[in-house]
Design an enzyme around this catalytic site. Structure first.
Site, PDB file in Angstrom:
ATOM      1  N   VAL A  46       3.610  10.068  11.844  1.00 42.62           N
ATOM      2  CA  VAL A  46       4.775  10.851  11.920  1.00 42.62           C
ATOM      3  C   VAL A  46       4.421  12.348  11.919  1.00 42.62           C
ATOM      4  O   VAL A  46       4.554  13.159  12.634  1.00 42.62           O
ATOM      5  CB  VAL A  46       5.939  10.650  11.076  1.00 42.62           C
ATOM      6  CG1 VAL A  46       7.147  11.710  11.066  1.00 42.62           C
ATOM      7  CG2 VAL A  46       6.316   9.264  11.365  1.00 42.62           C
ATOM      8  N   CYS A  47       3.493  12.540  10.830  1.00 45.42           N
ATOM      9  CA  CYS A  47       3.204  13.913  10.505  1.00 45.42           C
ATOM     10  C   CYS A  47       2.352  14.756  11.526  1.00 45.42           C
ATOM     11  O   CYS A  47       2.822  16.021  11.582  1.00 45.42           O
ATOM     12  CB  CYS A  47       2.261  13.806   9.138  1.00 45.42           C
ATOM     13  SG  CYS A  47       2.962  13.255   7.987  1.00 45.42           S
TER      14      CYS A  47
END
Length: 115
Positions: A46-47
């Site tokens: 996600v990051c």
């Protein structure tokens, strides 16, 4: 909890940016706008989306007199490997809060997960 209008806790961390390791501190950004964001770990799914998003808008932050720093509990060497590998070049430093002091001071650390 840190509240609006309260002074942010001081920090001094090593980071990785533009091929180099360097020390970054809150004193460098005193009386300036600073977007400081925390993310759990390098090499997560996600990051990268958010980090690349901040990087794409970096010039807009600079035009408004601000700067950007990303912080995680990974080592500076992990940041280097991630940037030079799958993440790709970004326009601001990634800081290593390896000892988790800053994450505790800013009350963003998940103690159970360690991130």
């Amino acid at each position: 909890m840190i509240k609006v209008s309260e002074e942010a806790p001081d920090f001094k961390l090593e980071g990785y940016y533009n091929g180099k390791f360097k020390e970054y501190s809150s004193k460098q950004y005193k009386n300036k706008w600073l977007v400081l964001f925390f993310y759990p770990l390098d090499f997560t799914f996600v990051c990268p989306t958010e980090i690349r998003g901040f990087s794409k808008k970096y010039d807009e932050f600079k035009k408004l007199g601000g700067d950007v720093l990303g912080v995680s509990v990974d080592s500076k060497e992990s940041h280097k490997a991630w940037v030079e590998g799958s993440l790709g070049k970004i326009n601001f430093p990634l800081l290593s809060d390896f000892h988790k002091k800053m994450s505790r001071d800013y009350e963003v650390l998940d103690e159970e997960a360690g991130t």
